[in-house]
Design a protein around this motif. Structure first.
Motif, PDB file in Angstrom:
ATOM      1  N   TYR A 187     -27.513  -2.330 -39.999  1.00  0.00           N
ATOM      2  CA  TYR A 187     -28.130  -1.009 -40.016  1.00  0.00           C
ATOM      3  C   TYR A 187     -29.330  -1.072 -40.954  1.00  0.00           C
ATOM      4  O   TYR A 187     -29.226  -1.584 -42.067  1.00  0.00           O
ATOM      5  CB  TYR A 187     -27.166   0.040 -40.547  1.00  0.00           C
ATOM      6  CG  TYR A 187     -25.924   0.284 -39.717  1.00  0.00           C
ATOM      7  CD1 TYR A 187     -25.913   0.109 -38.339  1.00  0.00           C
ATOM      8  CD2 TYR A 187     -24.758   0.728 -40.319  1.00  0.00           C
ATOM      9  CE1 TYR A 187     -24.777   0.375 -37.595  1.00  0.00           C
ATOM     10  CE2 TYR A 187     -23.622   0.997 -39.587  1.00  0.00           C
ATOM     11  CZ  TYR A 187     -23.635   0.817 -38.221  1.00  0.00           C
ATOM     12  OH  TYR A 187     -22.513   1.081 -37.484  1.00  0.00           O
TER      13      TYR A 187
ATOM     14  N   TYR B   1     -23.188   6.451 -41.646  1.00  0.00           N
ATOM     15  CA  TYR B   1     -23.032   5.349 -40.692  1.00  0.00           C
ATOM     16  C   TYR B   1     -21.551   5.081 -40.402  1.00  0.00           C
ATOM     17  O   TYR B   1     -20.677   5.486 -41.153  1.00  0.00           O
ATOM     18  CB  TYR B   1     -23.693   4.074 -41.227  1.00  0.00           C
ATOM     19  CG  TYR B   1     -23.164   3.586 -42.551  1.00  0.00           C
ATOM     20  CD1 TYR B   1     -22.167   2.631 -42.614  1.00  0.00           C
ATOM     21  CD2 TYR B   1     -23.665   4.099 -43.745  1.00  0.00           C
ATOM     22  CE1 TYR B   1     -21.678   2.187 -43.837  1.00  0.00           C
ATOM     23  CE2 TYR B   1     -23.180   3.664 -44.968  1.00  0.00           C
ATOM     24  CZ  TYR B   1     -22.190   2.707 -45.003  1.00  0.00           C
ATOM     25  OH  TYR B   1     -21.700   2.265 -46.206  1.00  0.00           O
ATOM     26  N   THR B   2     -21.317   4.399 -39.283  1.00  0.00           N
ATOM     27  CA  THR B   2     -19.977   3.988 -38.895  1.00  0.00           C
ATOM     28  C   THR B   2     -19.713   2.596 -39.428  1.00  0.00           C
ATOM     29  O   THR B   2     -20.503   1.683 -39.207  1.00  0.00           O
ATOM     30  CB  THR B   2     -19.836   3.950 -37.357  1.00  0.00           C
ATOM     31  OG1 THR B   2     -20.219   5.211 -36.835  1.00  0.00           O
ATOM     32  CG2 THR B   2     -18.423   3.643 -36.943  1.00  0.00           C
TER      33      THR B   2
ATOM     34  N   SER C 199     -14.238   2.304 -37.090  1.00  0.00           N
ATOM     35  CA  SER C 199     -14.856   3.611 -36.794  1.00  0.00           C
ATOM     36  C   SER C 199     -14.798   4.592 -37.960  1.00  0.00           C
ATOM     37  O   SER C 199     -14.892   5.802 -37.771  1.00  0.00           O
ATOM     38  CB  SER C 199     -14.233   4.241 -35.550  1.00  0.00           C
ATOM     39  OG  SER C 199     -14.449   3.416 -34.439  1.00  0.00           O
TER      40      SER C 199
ATOM     41  N   MET D   1     -16.327   6.587 -41.042  1.00  0.00           N
ATOM     42  CA  MET D   1     -17.661   7.042 -41.411  1.00  0.00           C
ATOM     43  C   MET D   1     -17.868   6.846 -42.916  1.00  0.00           C
ATOM     44  O   MET D   1     -16.944   7.014 -43.699  1.00  0.00           O
ATOM     45  CB  MET D   1     -17.851   8.528 -41.066  1.00  0.00           C
ATOM     46  CG  MET D   1     -17.713   8.826 -39.586  1.00  0.00           C
ATOM     47  SD  MET D   1     -18.876   7.936 -38.541  1.00  0.00           S
ATOM     48  CE  MET D   1     -20.400   8.712 -38.997  1.00  0.00           C
TER      49      MET D   1
ATOM     50  N   ILE E 280     -18.515   0.948 -31.456  1.00  0.00           N
ATOM     51  CA  ILE E 280     -19.629   1.884 -31.438  1.00  0.00           C
ATOM     52  C   ILE E 280     -20.290   1.891 -32.810  1.00  0.00           C
ATOM     53  O   ILE E 280     -19.638   2.141 -33.824  1.00  0.00           O
ATOM     54  CB  ILE E 280     -19.157   3.313 -31.084  1.00  0.00           C
ATOM     55  CG1 ILE E 280     -18.425   3.334 -29.746  1.00  0.00           C
ATOM     56  CG2 ILE E 280     -20.335   4.281 -31.093  1.00  0.00           C
ATOM     57  CD1 ILE E 280     -19.261   2.964 -28.558  1.00  0.00           C
TER      58      ILE E 280
ATOM     59  N   SER F 152     -23.089   3.632 -35.251  1.00  0.00           N
ATOM     60  CA  SER F 152     -23.728   4.929 -35.411  1.00  0.00           C
ATOM     61  C   SER F 152     -24.423   4.973 -36.772  1.00  0.00           C
ATOM     62  O   SER F 152     -23.821   4.609 -37.789  1.00  0.00           O
ATOM     63  CB  SER F 152     -22.680   6.040 -35.315  1.00  0.00           C
ATOM     64  OG  SER F 152     -23.268   7.298 -35.547  1.00  0.00           O
TER      65      SER F 152
ATOM     66  N   THR G 195     -27.295   7.526 -38.963  1.00  0.00           N
ATOM     67  CA  THR G 195     -28.133   8.719 -39.047  1.00  0.00           C
ATOM     68  C   THR G 195     -28.816   8.740 -40.409  1.00  0.00           C
ATOM     69  O   THR G 195     -28.163   8.547 -41.433  1.00  0.00           O
ATOM     70  CB  THR G 195     -27.296   9.999 -38.872  1.00  0.00           C
ATOM     71  OG1 THR G 195     -26.643   9.949 -37.611  1.00  0.00           O
ATOM     72  CG2 THR G 195     -28.157  11.248 -38.936  1.00  0.00           C
TER      73      THR G 195
ATOM     74  N   SER H 140     -31.457   9.477 -35.545  1.00  0.00           N
ATOM     75  CA  SER H 140     -30.084   9.121 -35.250  1.00  0.00           C
ATOM     76  C   SER H 140     -30.030   8.031 -34.175  1.00  0.00           C
ATOM     77  O   SER H 140     -30.636   8.173 -33.116  1.00  0.00           O
ATOM     78  CB  SER H 140     -29.328  10.355 -34.777  1.00  0.00           C
ATOM     79  OG  SER H 140     -27.968  10.054 -34.581  1.00  0.00           O
ATOM     80  N   CYS H 141     -29.306   6.960 -34.460  1.00  0.00           N
ATOM     81  CA  CYS H 141     -29.137   5.837 -33.533  1.00  0.00           C
ATOM     82  C   CYS H 141     -27.650   5.630 -33.314  1.00  0.00           C
ATOM     83  O   CYS H 141     -26.889   5.644 -34.273  1.00  0.00           O
ATOM     84  CB  CYS H 141     -29.692   4.548 -34.146  1.00  0.00           C
ATOM     85  SG  CYS H 141     -31.391   4.614 -34.667  1.00  0.00           S
ATOM     86  N   SER H 142     -27.239   5.388 -32.065  1.00  0.00           N
ATOM     87  CA  SER H 142     -25.842   5.068 -31.823  1.00  0.00           C
ATOM     88  C   SER H 142     -25.676   4.439 -30.453  1.00  0.00           C
ATOM     89  O   SER H 142     -26.509   4.628 -29.566  1.00  0.00           O
ATOM     90  CB  SER H 142     -24.960   6.320 -31.936  1.00  0.00           C
ATOM     91  OG  SER H 142     -25.292   7.236 -30.933  1.00  0.00           O
TER      92      SER H 142
ATOM     93  N   SER I  42     -22.915   1.366 -28.070  1.00  0.00           N
ATOM     94  CA  SER I  42     -21.998   0.228 -28.056  1.00  0.00           C
ATOM     95  C   SER I  42     -22.720  -1.037 -28.452  1.00  0.00           C
ATOM     96  O   SER I  42     -23.836  -1.292 -27.983  1.00  0.00           O
ATOM     97  CB  SER I  42     -21.387   0.074 -26.668  1.00  0.00           C
ATOM     98  OG  SER I  42     -20.607  -1.095 -26.599  1.00  0.00           O
TER      99      SER I  42
END
Length: 134
Positions: A45, A58-59, A63, A65, A87, A89, A91, A128-130, A132
């Motif tokens: 990230y 972020y994840t 999963s 946070m 996944i 994620s 932001t 925001s990016c997310s 698989s």
């Protein structure tokens, strides 16, 4: 109707819970899917920008946070994602005291290549990016 001998679950003696469980993990979960779930995926990230700092969510693994509330930019974090649904994620929210034209850009890299990216502009703007990582 299922062909004889091919059922989505093993017949039981009437226990509805065992039927549901068997149907969930039965032949629908292929050996390949199970093998892919067992292999963790690495992601990097990144958040960059000219506003000086941002709030980043972020994840992480499994999963969960996580958040870095007053992160200095540029910011970078390597994560290992596990399980069936890998996944990623990320932001980034610009500082609310940033100038009107300040930008923050989030990026998720997989195997050294940018897979997801977005830019937010202005005070409090969010990028925001997310998606698989498989």
């Amino acid at each position: 109707m299922w062909p004889k001998g091919i059922l989505p679950f093993e017949p039981s003696d009437g226990d509805d819970n065992s039927r549901r469980k068997a149907a969930t993990v039965g032949p629908f979960a292929s050996a390949g899917a199970i093998a892919r779930a067992a292999v963790p995926s690495a992601a990097i990230y990144k958040v960059s920008g000219d506003g000086g700092k941002a709030s980043i969510t972020y994840t992480g693994a499994d999963s969960n946070m996580a958040q870095d509330t007053v992160a200095a930019l540029p910011w970078e974090k390597k994560v290992t994602l596990k399980g069936f649904m890998k996944i990623a994620s990320l932001t980034a929210t610009n500082d609310f005291e940033a100038s009107d034209g300040s930008k923050s850009t989030c990026e998720i890299l997989v195997s050294g290549k940018v897979k997801f990216t977005q830019t937010g502009t202005g005070p409090g703007a969010t990028a925001s990016c997310s998606g698989s990582v498989d």
